[in-house]
Design an enzyme around this catalytic site. Structure first.
Site, PDB file in Angstrom:
ATOM      1  CG  ASP A   7      14.326  35.893 -19.372  1.00 35.04           C
ATOM      2  OD1 ASP A   7      13.335  35.255 -18.976  1.00 35.04           O
ATOM      3  OD2 ASP A   7      15.411  35.349 -19.681  1.00 35.04           O
ATOM      4  CG  ASP A   9      15.166  31.207 -15.216  1.00 36.31           C
ATOM      5  OD1 ASP A   9      15.618  31.327 -14.068  1.00 36.31           O
ATOM      6  OD2 ASP A   9      13.987  30.885 -15.462  1.00 36.31           O
ATOM      7  CG  ASP A 179      18.635  33.806 -21.850  1.00 36.74           C
ATOM      8  OD1 ASP A 179      18.914  32.628 -22.149  1.00 36.74           O
ATOM      9  OD2 ASP A 179      17.607  34.103 -21.213  1.00 36.74           O
TER      10      ASP A 179
END
Length: 225
Positions: A7, A9, A179
């Site tokens: 991922d 961001d 996250d």
């Protein structure tokens, strides 16, 4: 490790490129400042809460690509990458990515943020494959709409499966770093899920399921696989 997925961001970046791009457009005077800033912040809060309407958000996020002159868009994007994105790259990212390259893994950046914003980020990270929401183009112009399935939640899994099929890959020997609880569908699909500075929902899930949790602020130790 055959397949390493990341991922973007708040995982590889200490911030959100989609939200930051919206703020950059405000600072550049490209959009209606206060109104756009307010909407941008509301969408970001909805994303973090898990209530984001992806179709509504993409109508908002991709509209400037349709409206603004293409040469100006690319000039602004170049500035955005240098001024905003490079400083957000977490210091442990380069050695982590290199460790997977050394193992012969296939690396892919997998993100809901559209490919106009993220293609140059994949390049500077030297990640050869990008699976992202695609900003539709026709006759050399952005339409303001997504092309195909947005790379978000369950759609992210669908997009990754399609990409894997094209490259002869499977989830059999795979890892995914994220996250966000919005990425739970893909975290559940891979053979090794790693929660990076996870939000509270993802942290609770990772703890319950025994997934690895990395804390990178301050930079985590022993990150290399």
């Amino acid at each position: 490790m055959a397949l390493a997925l990341f991922d973007l961001d708040n995982t590889l970046l200490a911030g959100d490129s989609d939200y930051s791009w919206g703020r950059f457009l405000v600072s550049a005077g490209a959009v209606d400042g206060p109104r756009y800033e307010h909407a941008n912040a509301q969408f970001y809060e909805a994303y973090k809460a898990g209530t984001l309407d992806i179709a509504e958000f993409l109508a908002f996020a991709l509209e400037p690509l349709r409206r603004l002159p293409r040469p100006q868009l690319f000039a602004w994007r170049a500035r955005f990458i240098e001024e905003c994105v490079r400083p957000m790259i977490k210091p442990w990212v380069a050695p982590l990515l290199q460790s997977y390259r050394a193992q012969g893994a296939t690396l892919a950046l997998v993100t809901a943020t559209n490919d106009f914003v993220t293609a140059p980020i994949a390049e500077i990270l030297d990640i050869p494959h990008l699976v992202a929401t695609v900003a539709e183009q026709r006759d050399g112009r952005f339409t303001g709409r997504p092309h195909g399935i947005p790379c978000f939640r369950e759609g992210k899994v669908m997009r990754v499966r399609s990409w894997m099929a094209d490259h002869g890959l499977t989830f059999t020997d795979s890892v995914f770093y994220s996250d966000s609880h919005n990425d739970l569908p893909l975290l559940e699909a891979v053979s090794r899920a790693i929660a990076v500075d996870p939000d509270p929902v993802l942290l609770a899930t990772a703890t319950e399921r025994g997934w690895e949790v990395l804390r990178t602020d301050p930079p985590a130790q022993a990150l290399l696989a």
